[in-house]
Each structure stands twice: as structure tokens, then as C-alpha cells.
Design a protein around this motif. Structure first.
Motif: not given
Ligand code: ATP
Length: 234
Positions: A137-144
Motif C-alpha cells: 500500500g505504501g509503495e502504491q501511494q509513492m507511485v501515485a
């Protein structure tokens, strides 16, 4: 840079925002805090042109953008990172990032921008060929966030960037937002995580039932009795 002047907006016949005003100056990190349903997302949607503004006015860099479409506000340099991140799960990190560069001013420079963004977020560089759905989830937020940067926005707006993330990851997301701001992008964040976002911001607004009830320097809001009782549980 951005001036929202007494806007009303909502959905169908339901009016959610009642005379909302706010200002974001170039280079600032500004936050709008408030409880569930206060109208934070609706405010960002109105600024983005995703929903119509009924009364009042929105001015961005001297231009009246009140009636512009979402596509037109993106072209002006306003990018919204939506709640829930909304990545393309079956596309790789690299493909997701390049999708962020659809704005005309960004498309021609997308590879150069990708290099700059990966300098800010080196961990994404190690995951470029991974499917977005396989990230934490944290990595996905970084991608966003990185995808938002790919549009080379003048103003980057975040809708609840900490939602659903563990506390240690929330701190990393706010660090990433600080890097975005330090790199020269102006930032507007809406959050329910009042403590973290006020720590990250220069100034803040408190939205309750579609109305702005307080605005002040972020450190003053952290000391404000109403904010402490209603949002910080102190
Ligand atoms: P949250 O943190 O829960 O997202 P918020 O402050 O961002 O809260 P909004 O999403 O702006 O709140 O919602 C404000 C009000 O608008 C809520 O009462 C919500 O039910 C209503 N609302 C939101 N989206 C729609 C929609 N598409 N149609 C009708 N009403 C909506």
C-alpha cells in the motif's frame, strides 16, 4: 497562486460546499482538514473542474478557472492525486508513471521527468517492471505521488494520502510530499490525519459541514483548543 472565493458546489440538487474560500500561495504546503463527509474531496473536485461550481469563483495564476473542465485544469498545471490512489493494477510501475505525463506540457519531456522523479523516489526505480498490483500500500501511494509529478504540475493536490496506511508508512508518505514541495511544486493536501498533515503544512484550514470554520498557520492550529479537542483527541 490559487484563490477559491466563496464557492458553493455539490452533487445534483444537494449542496455540499457552502461559501468555501481558501488561498494557496506559490511554494506553500497548505492543508484542509476535517472529518468524514465534511466536503474535503468535494473541494478538490470543484477546483479540478470535476464538478461544477454554482456560485463563487476560482482563480489560478491570475486566470478565472471556475468553469474550466478537468482536462483544462490539468493543462493549466493542476494535478489531483485521488483518494485510493487509482493506479492501473495490471500495468507496470513504469507504465503507470508514464501515464501521468499525458498533459501536453509534460509529454515531450516524459523521459527526462521520469529520471527526475526516480531521483526523488529511488525505491521506485528498483520496481519499474513490477505490476502495480504487486506493490505494498505504501509503495502504491509513492507511485501515485510520482505519477502526479510526471505531469510537471504547478499545483499538486493530494486527497487523503495517508488513508489505509500503517503509521510508519504514513510518515514516509509525508516525507515524500515534503520532497515534492522542496523540489518546487506547490501542494494542497486534504486529510483526516490531522496531526501528520498539520506537521507537514505551512498553513491549514478546518472544514466542517461544508464550511471553513478556522484557518491559521499550521503550528497555531496544532495548538488550537478546538482542533485539539475535535481532531487530536487531546
Ligand atoms: P471523506 O474523508 O469521507 O472522503 P470528505 O470530507 O472528503 O470526506 P466528501 O467526499 O467531499 O467529504 O463528501 C461530502 C458529502 O458529499 C458527503 O455527505 C457525501 O455523502 C456527499 N457526496 C460525495 N460524493 C457524492 C456523489 N457523487 N453524489 C452525491 N453525494 C456525494
Amino acid at each position: 497562486m490559487l484563490e477559491v472565493e466563496a464557492i458553493d458546489a455539490g452533487y445534483g440538487s444537494t449542496v455540499i460546499l457552502d461559501g468555501v474560500s481558501l488561498r494557496v500561495d506559490q511554494g506553500e504546503v497548505v492543508t484542509i482538514v476535517g472529518a468524514n463527509g465534511a466536503g474535503k474531496t468535494t473541494t478538490l473536485r470543484a477546483i479540478s473542474g470535476l464538478i461544477p461550481v454554482r456560485t463563487g469563483r476560482i482563480v489560478f495564476e491570475g486566470e478565472d478557472i471556475t468553469t474550466l473542465s478537468a482536462h483544462q485544469t490539468v493543462e493549466r498545471g493542476i494535478t489531483l492525486i485521488p483518494e485510493g490512489r487509482q493506479l492501473f493494477p495490471d500495468m507496470t510501475v513504469r507504465e503507470n508513471l508514464l501515464m501521468g505525463a499525458f498533459r501536453r506540457a509534460a509529454r515531450a519531456r516524459q523521459h527526462e521527468t521520469l529520471d527526475e522523479v526516480l531521483e526523488l523516489f529511488p525505491r521506485l526505480g528498483e520496481r519499474l517492471s513490477q505490476h502495480a498490483s504487486s506493490l505494498s500500500g505504501g509503495e502504491q501511494q509513492m507511485v501515485a505521488i510520482a505519477r502526479g509529478m510526471m505531469a510537471r504540475p504547478r499545483l499538486l493536490m493530494f486527497d487523503e494520502p495517508s488513508l489505509g496506511l500503517a503509521p510508519i508508512i504514513v510518515a514516509q508518505v509525508f516525507d515524500a510530499i515534503a520532497k515534492v514541495a522542496a523540489a518546487g511544486t506547490t501542494v494542497l493536501i486534504v486529510e483526516q490525519n490531522v496531526f501528520h498533515t498539520l506537521q507537514a503544512a505551512d498553513r491549514g484550514y478546518v472544514l466542517e459541514n461544508g464550511r471553513m470554520v478556522l484557518n491559521d498557520a499550521a503550528d497555531a492550529l496544532l495548538r488550537n483548543d478546538h482542533v485539539r479537542q475535535a481532531y487530536l483527541g487531546i
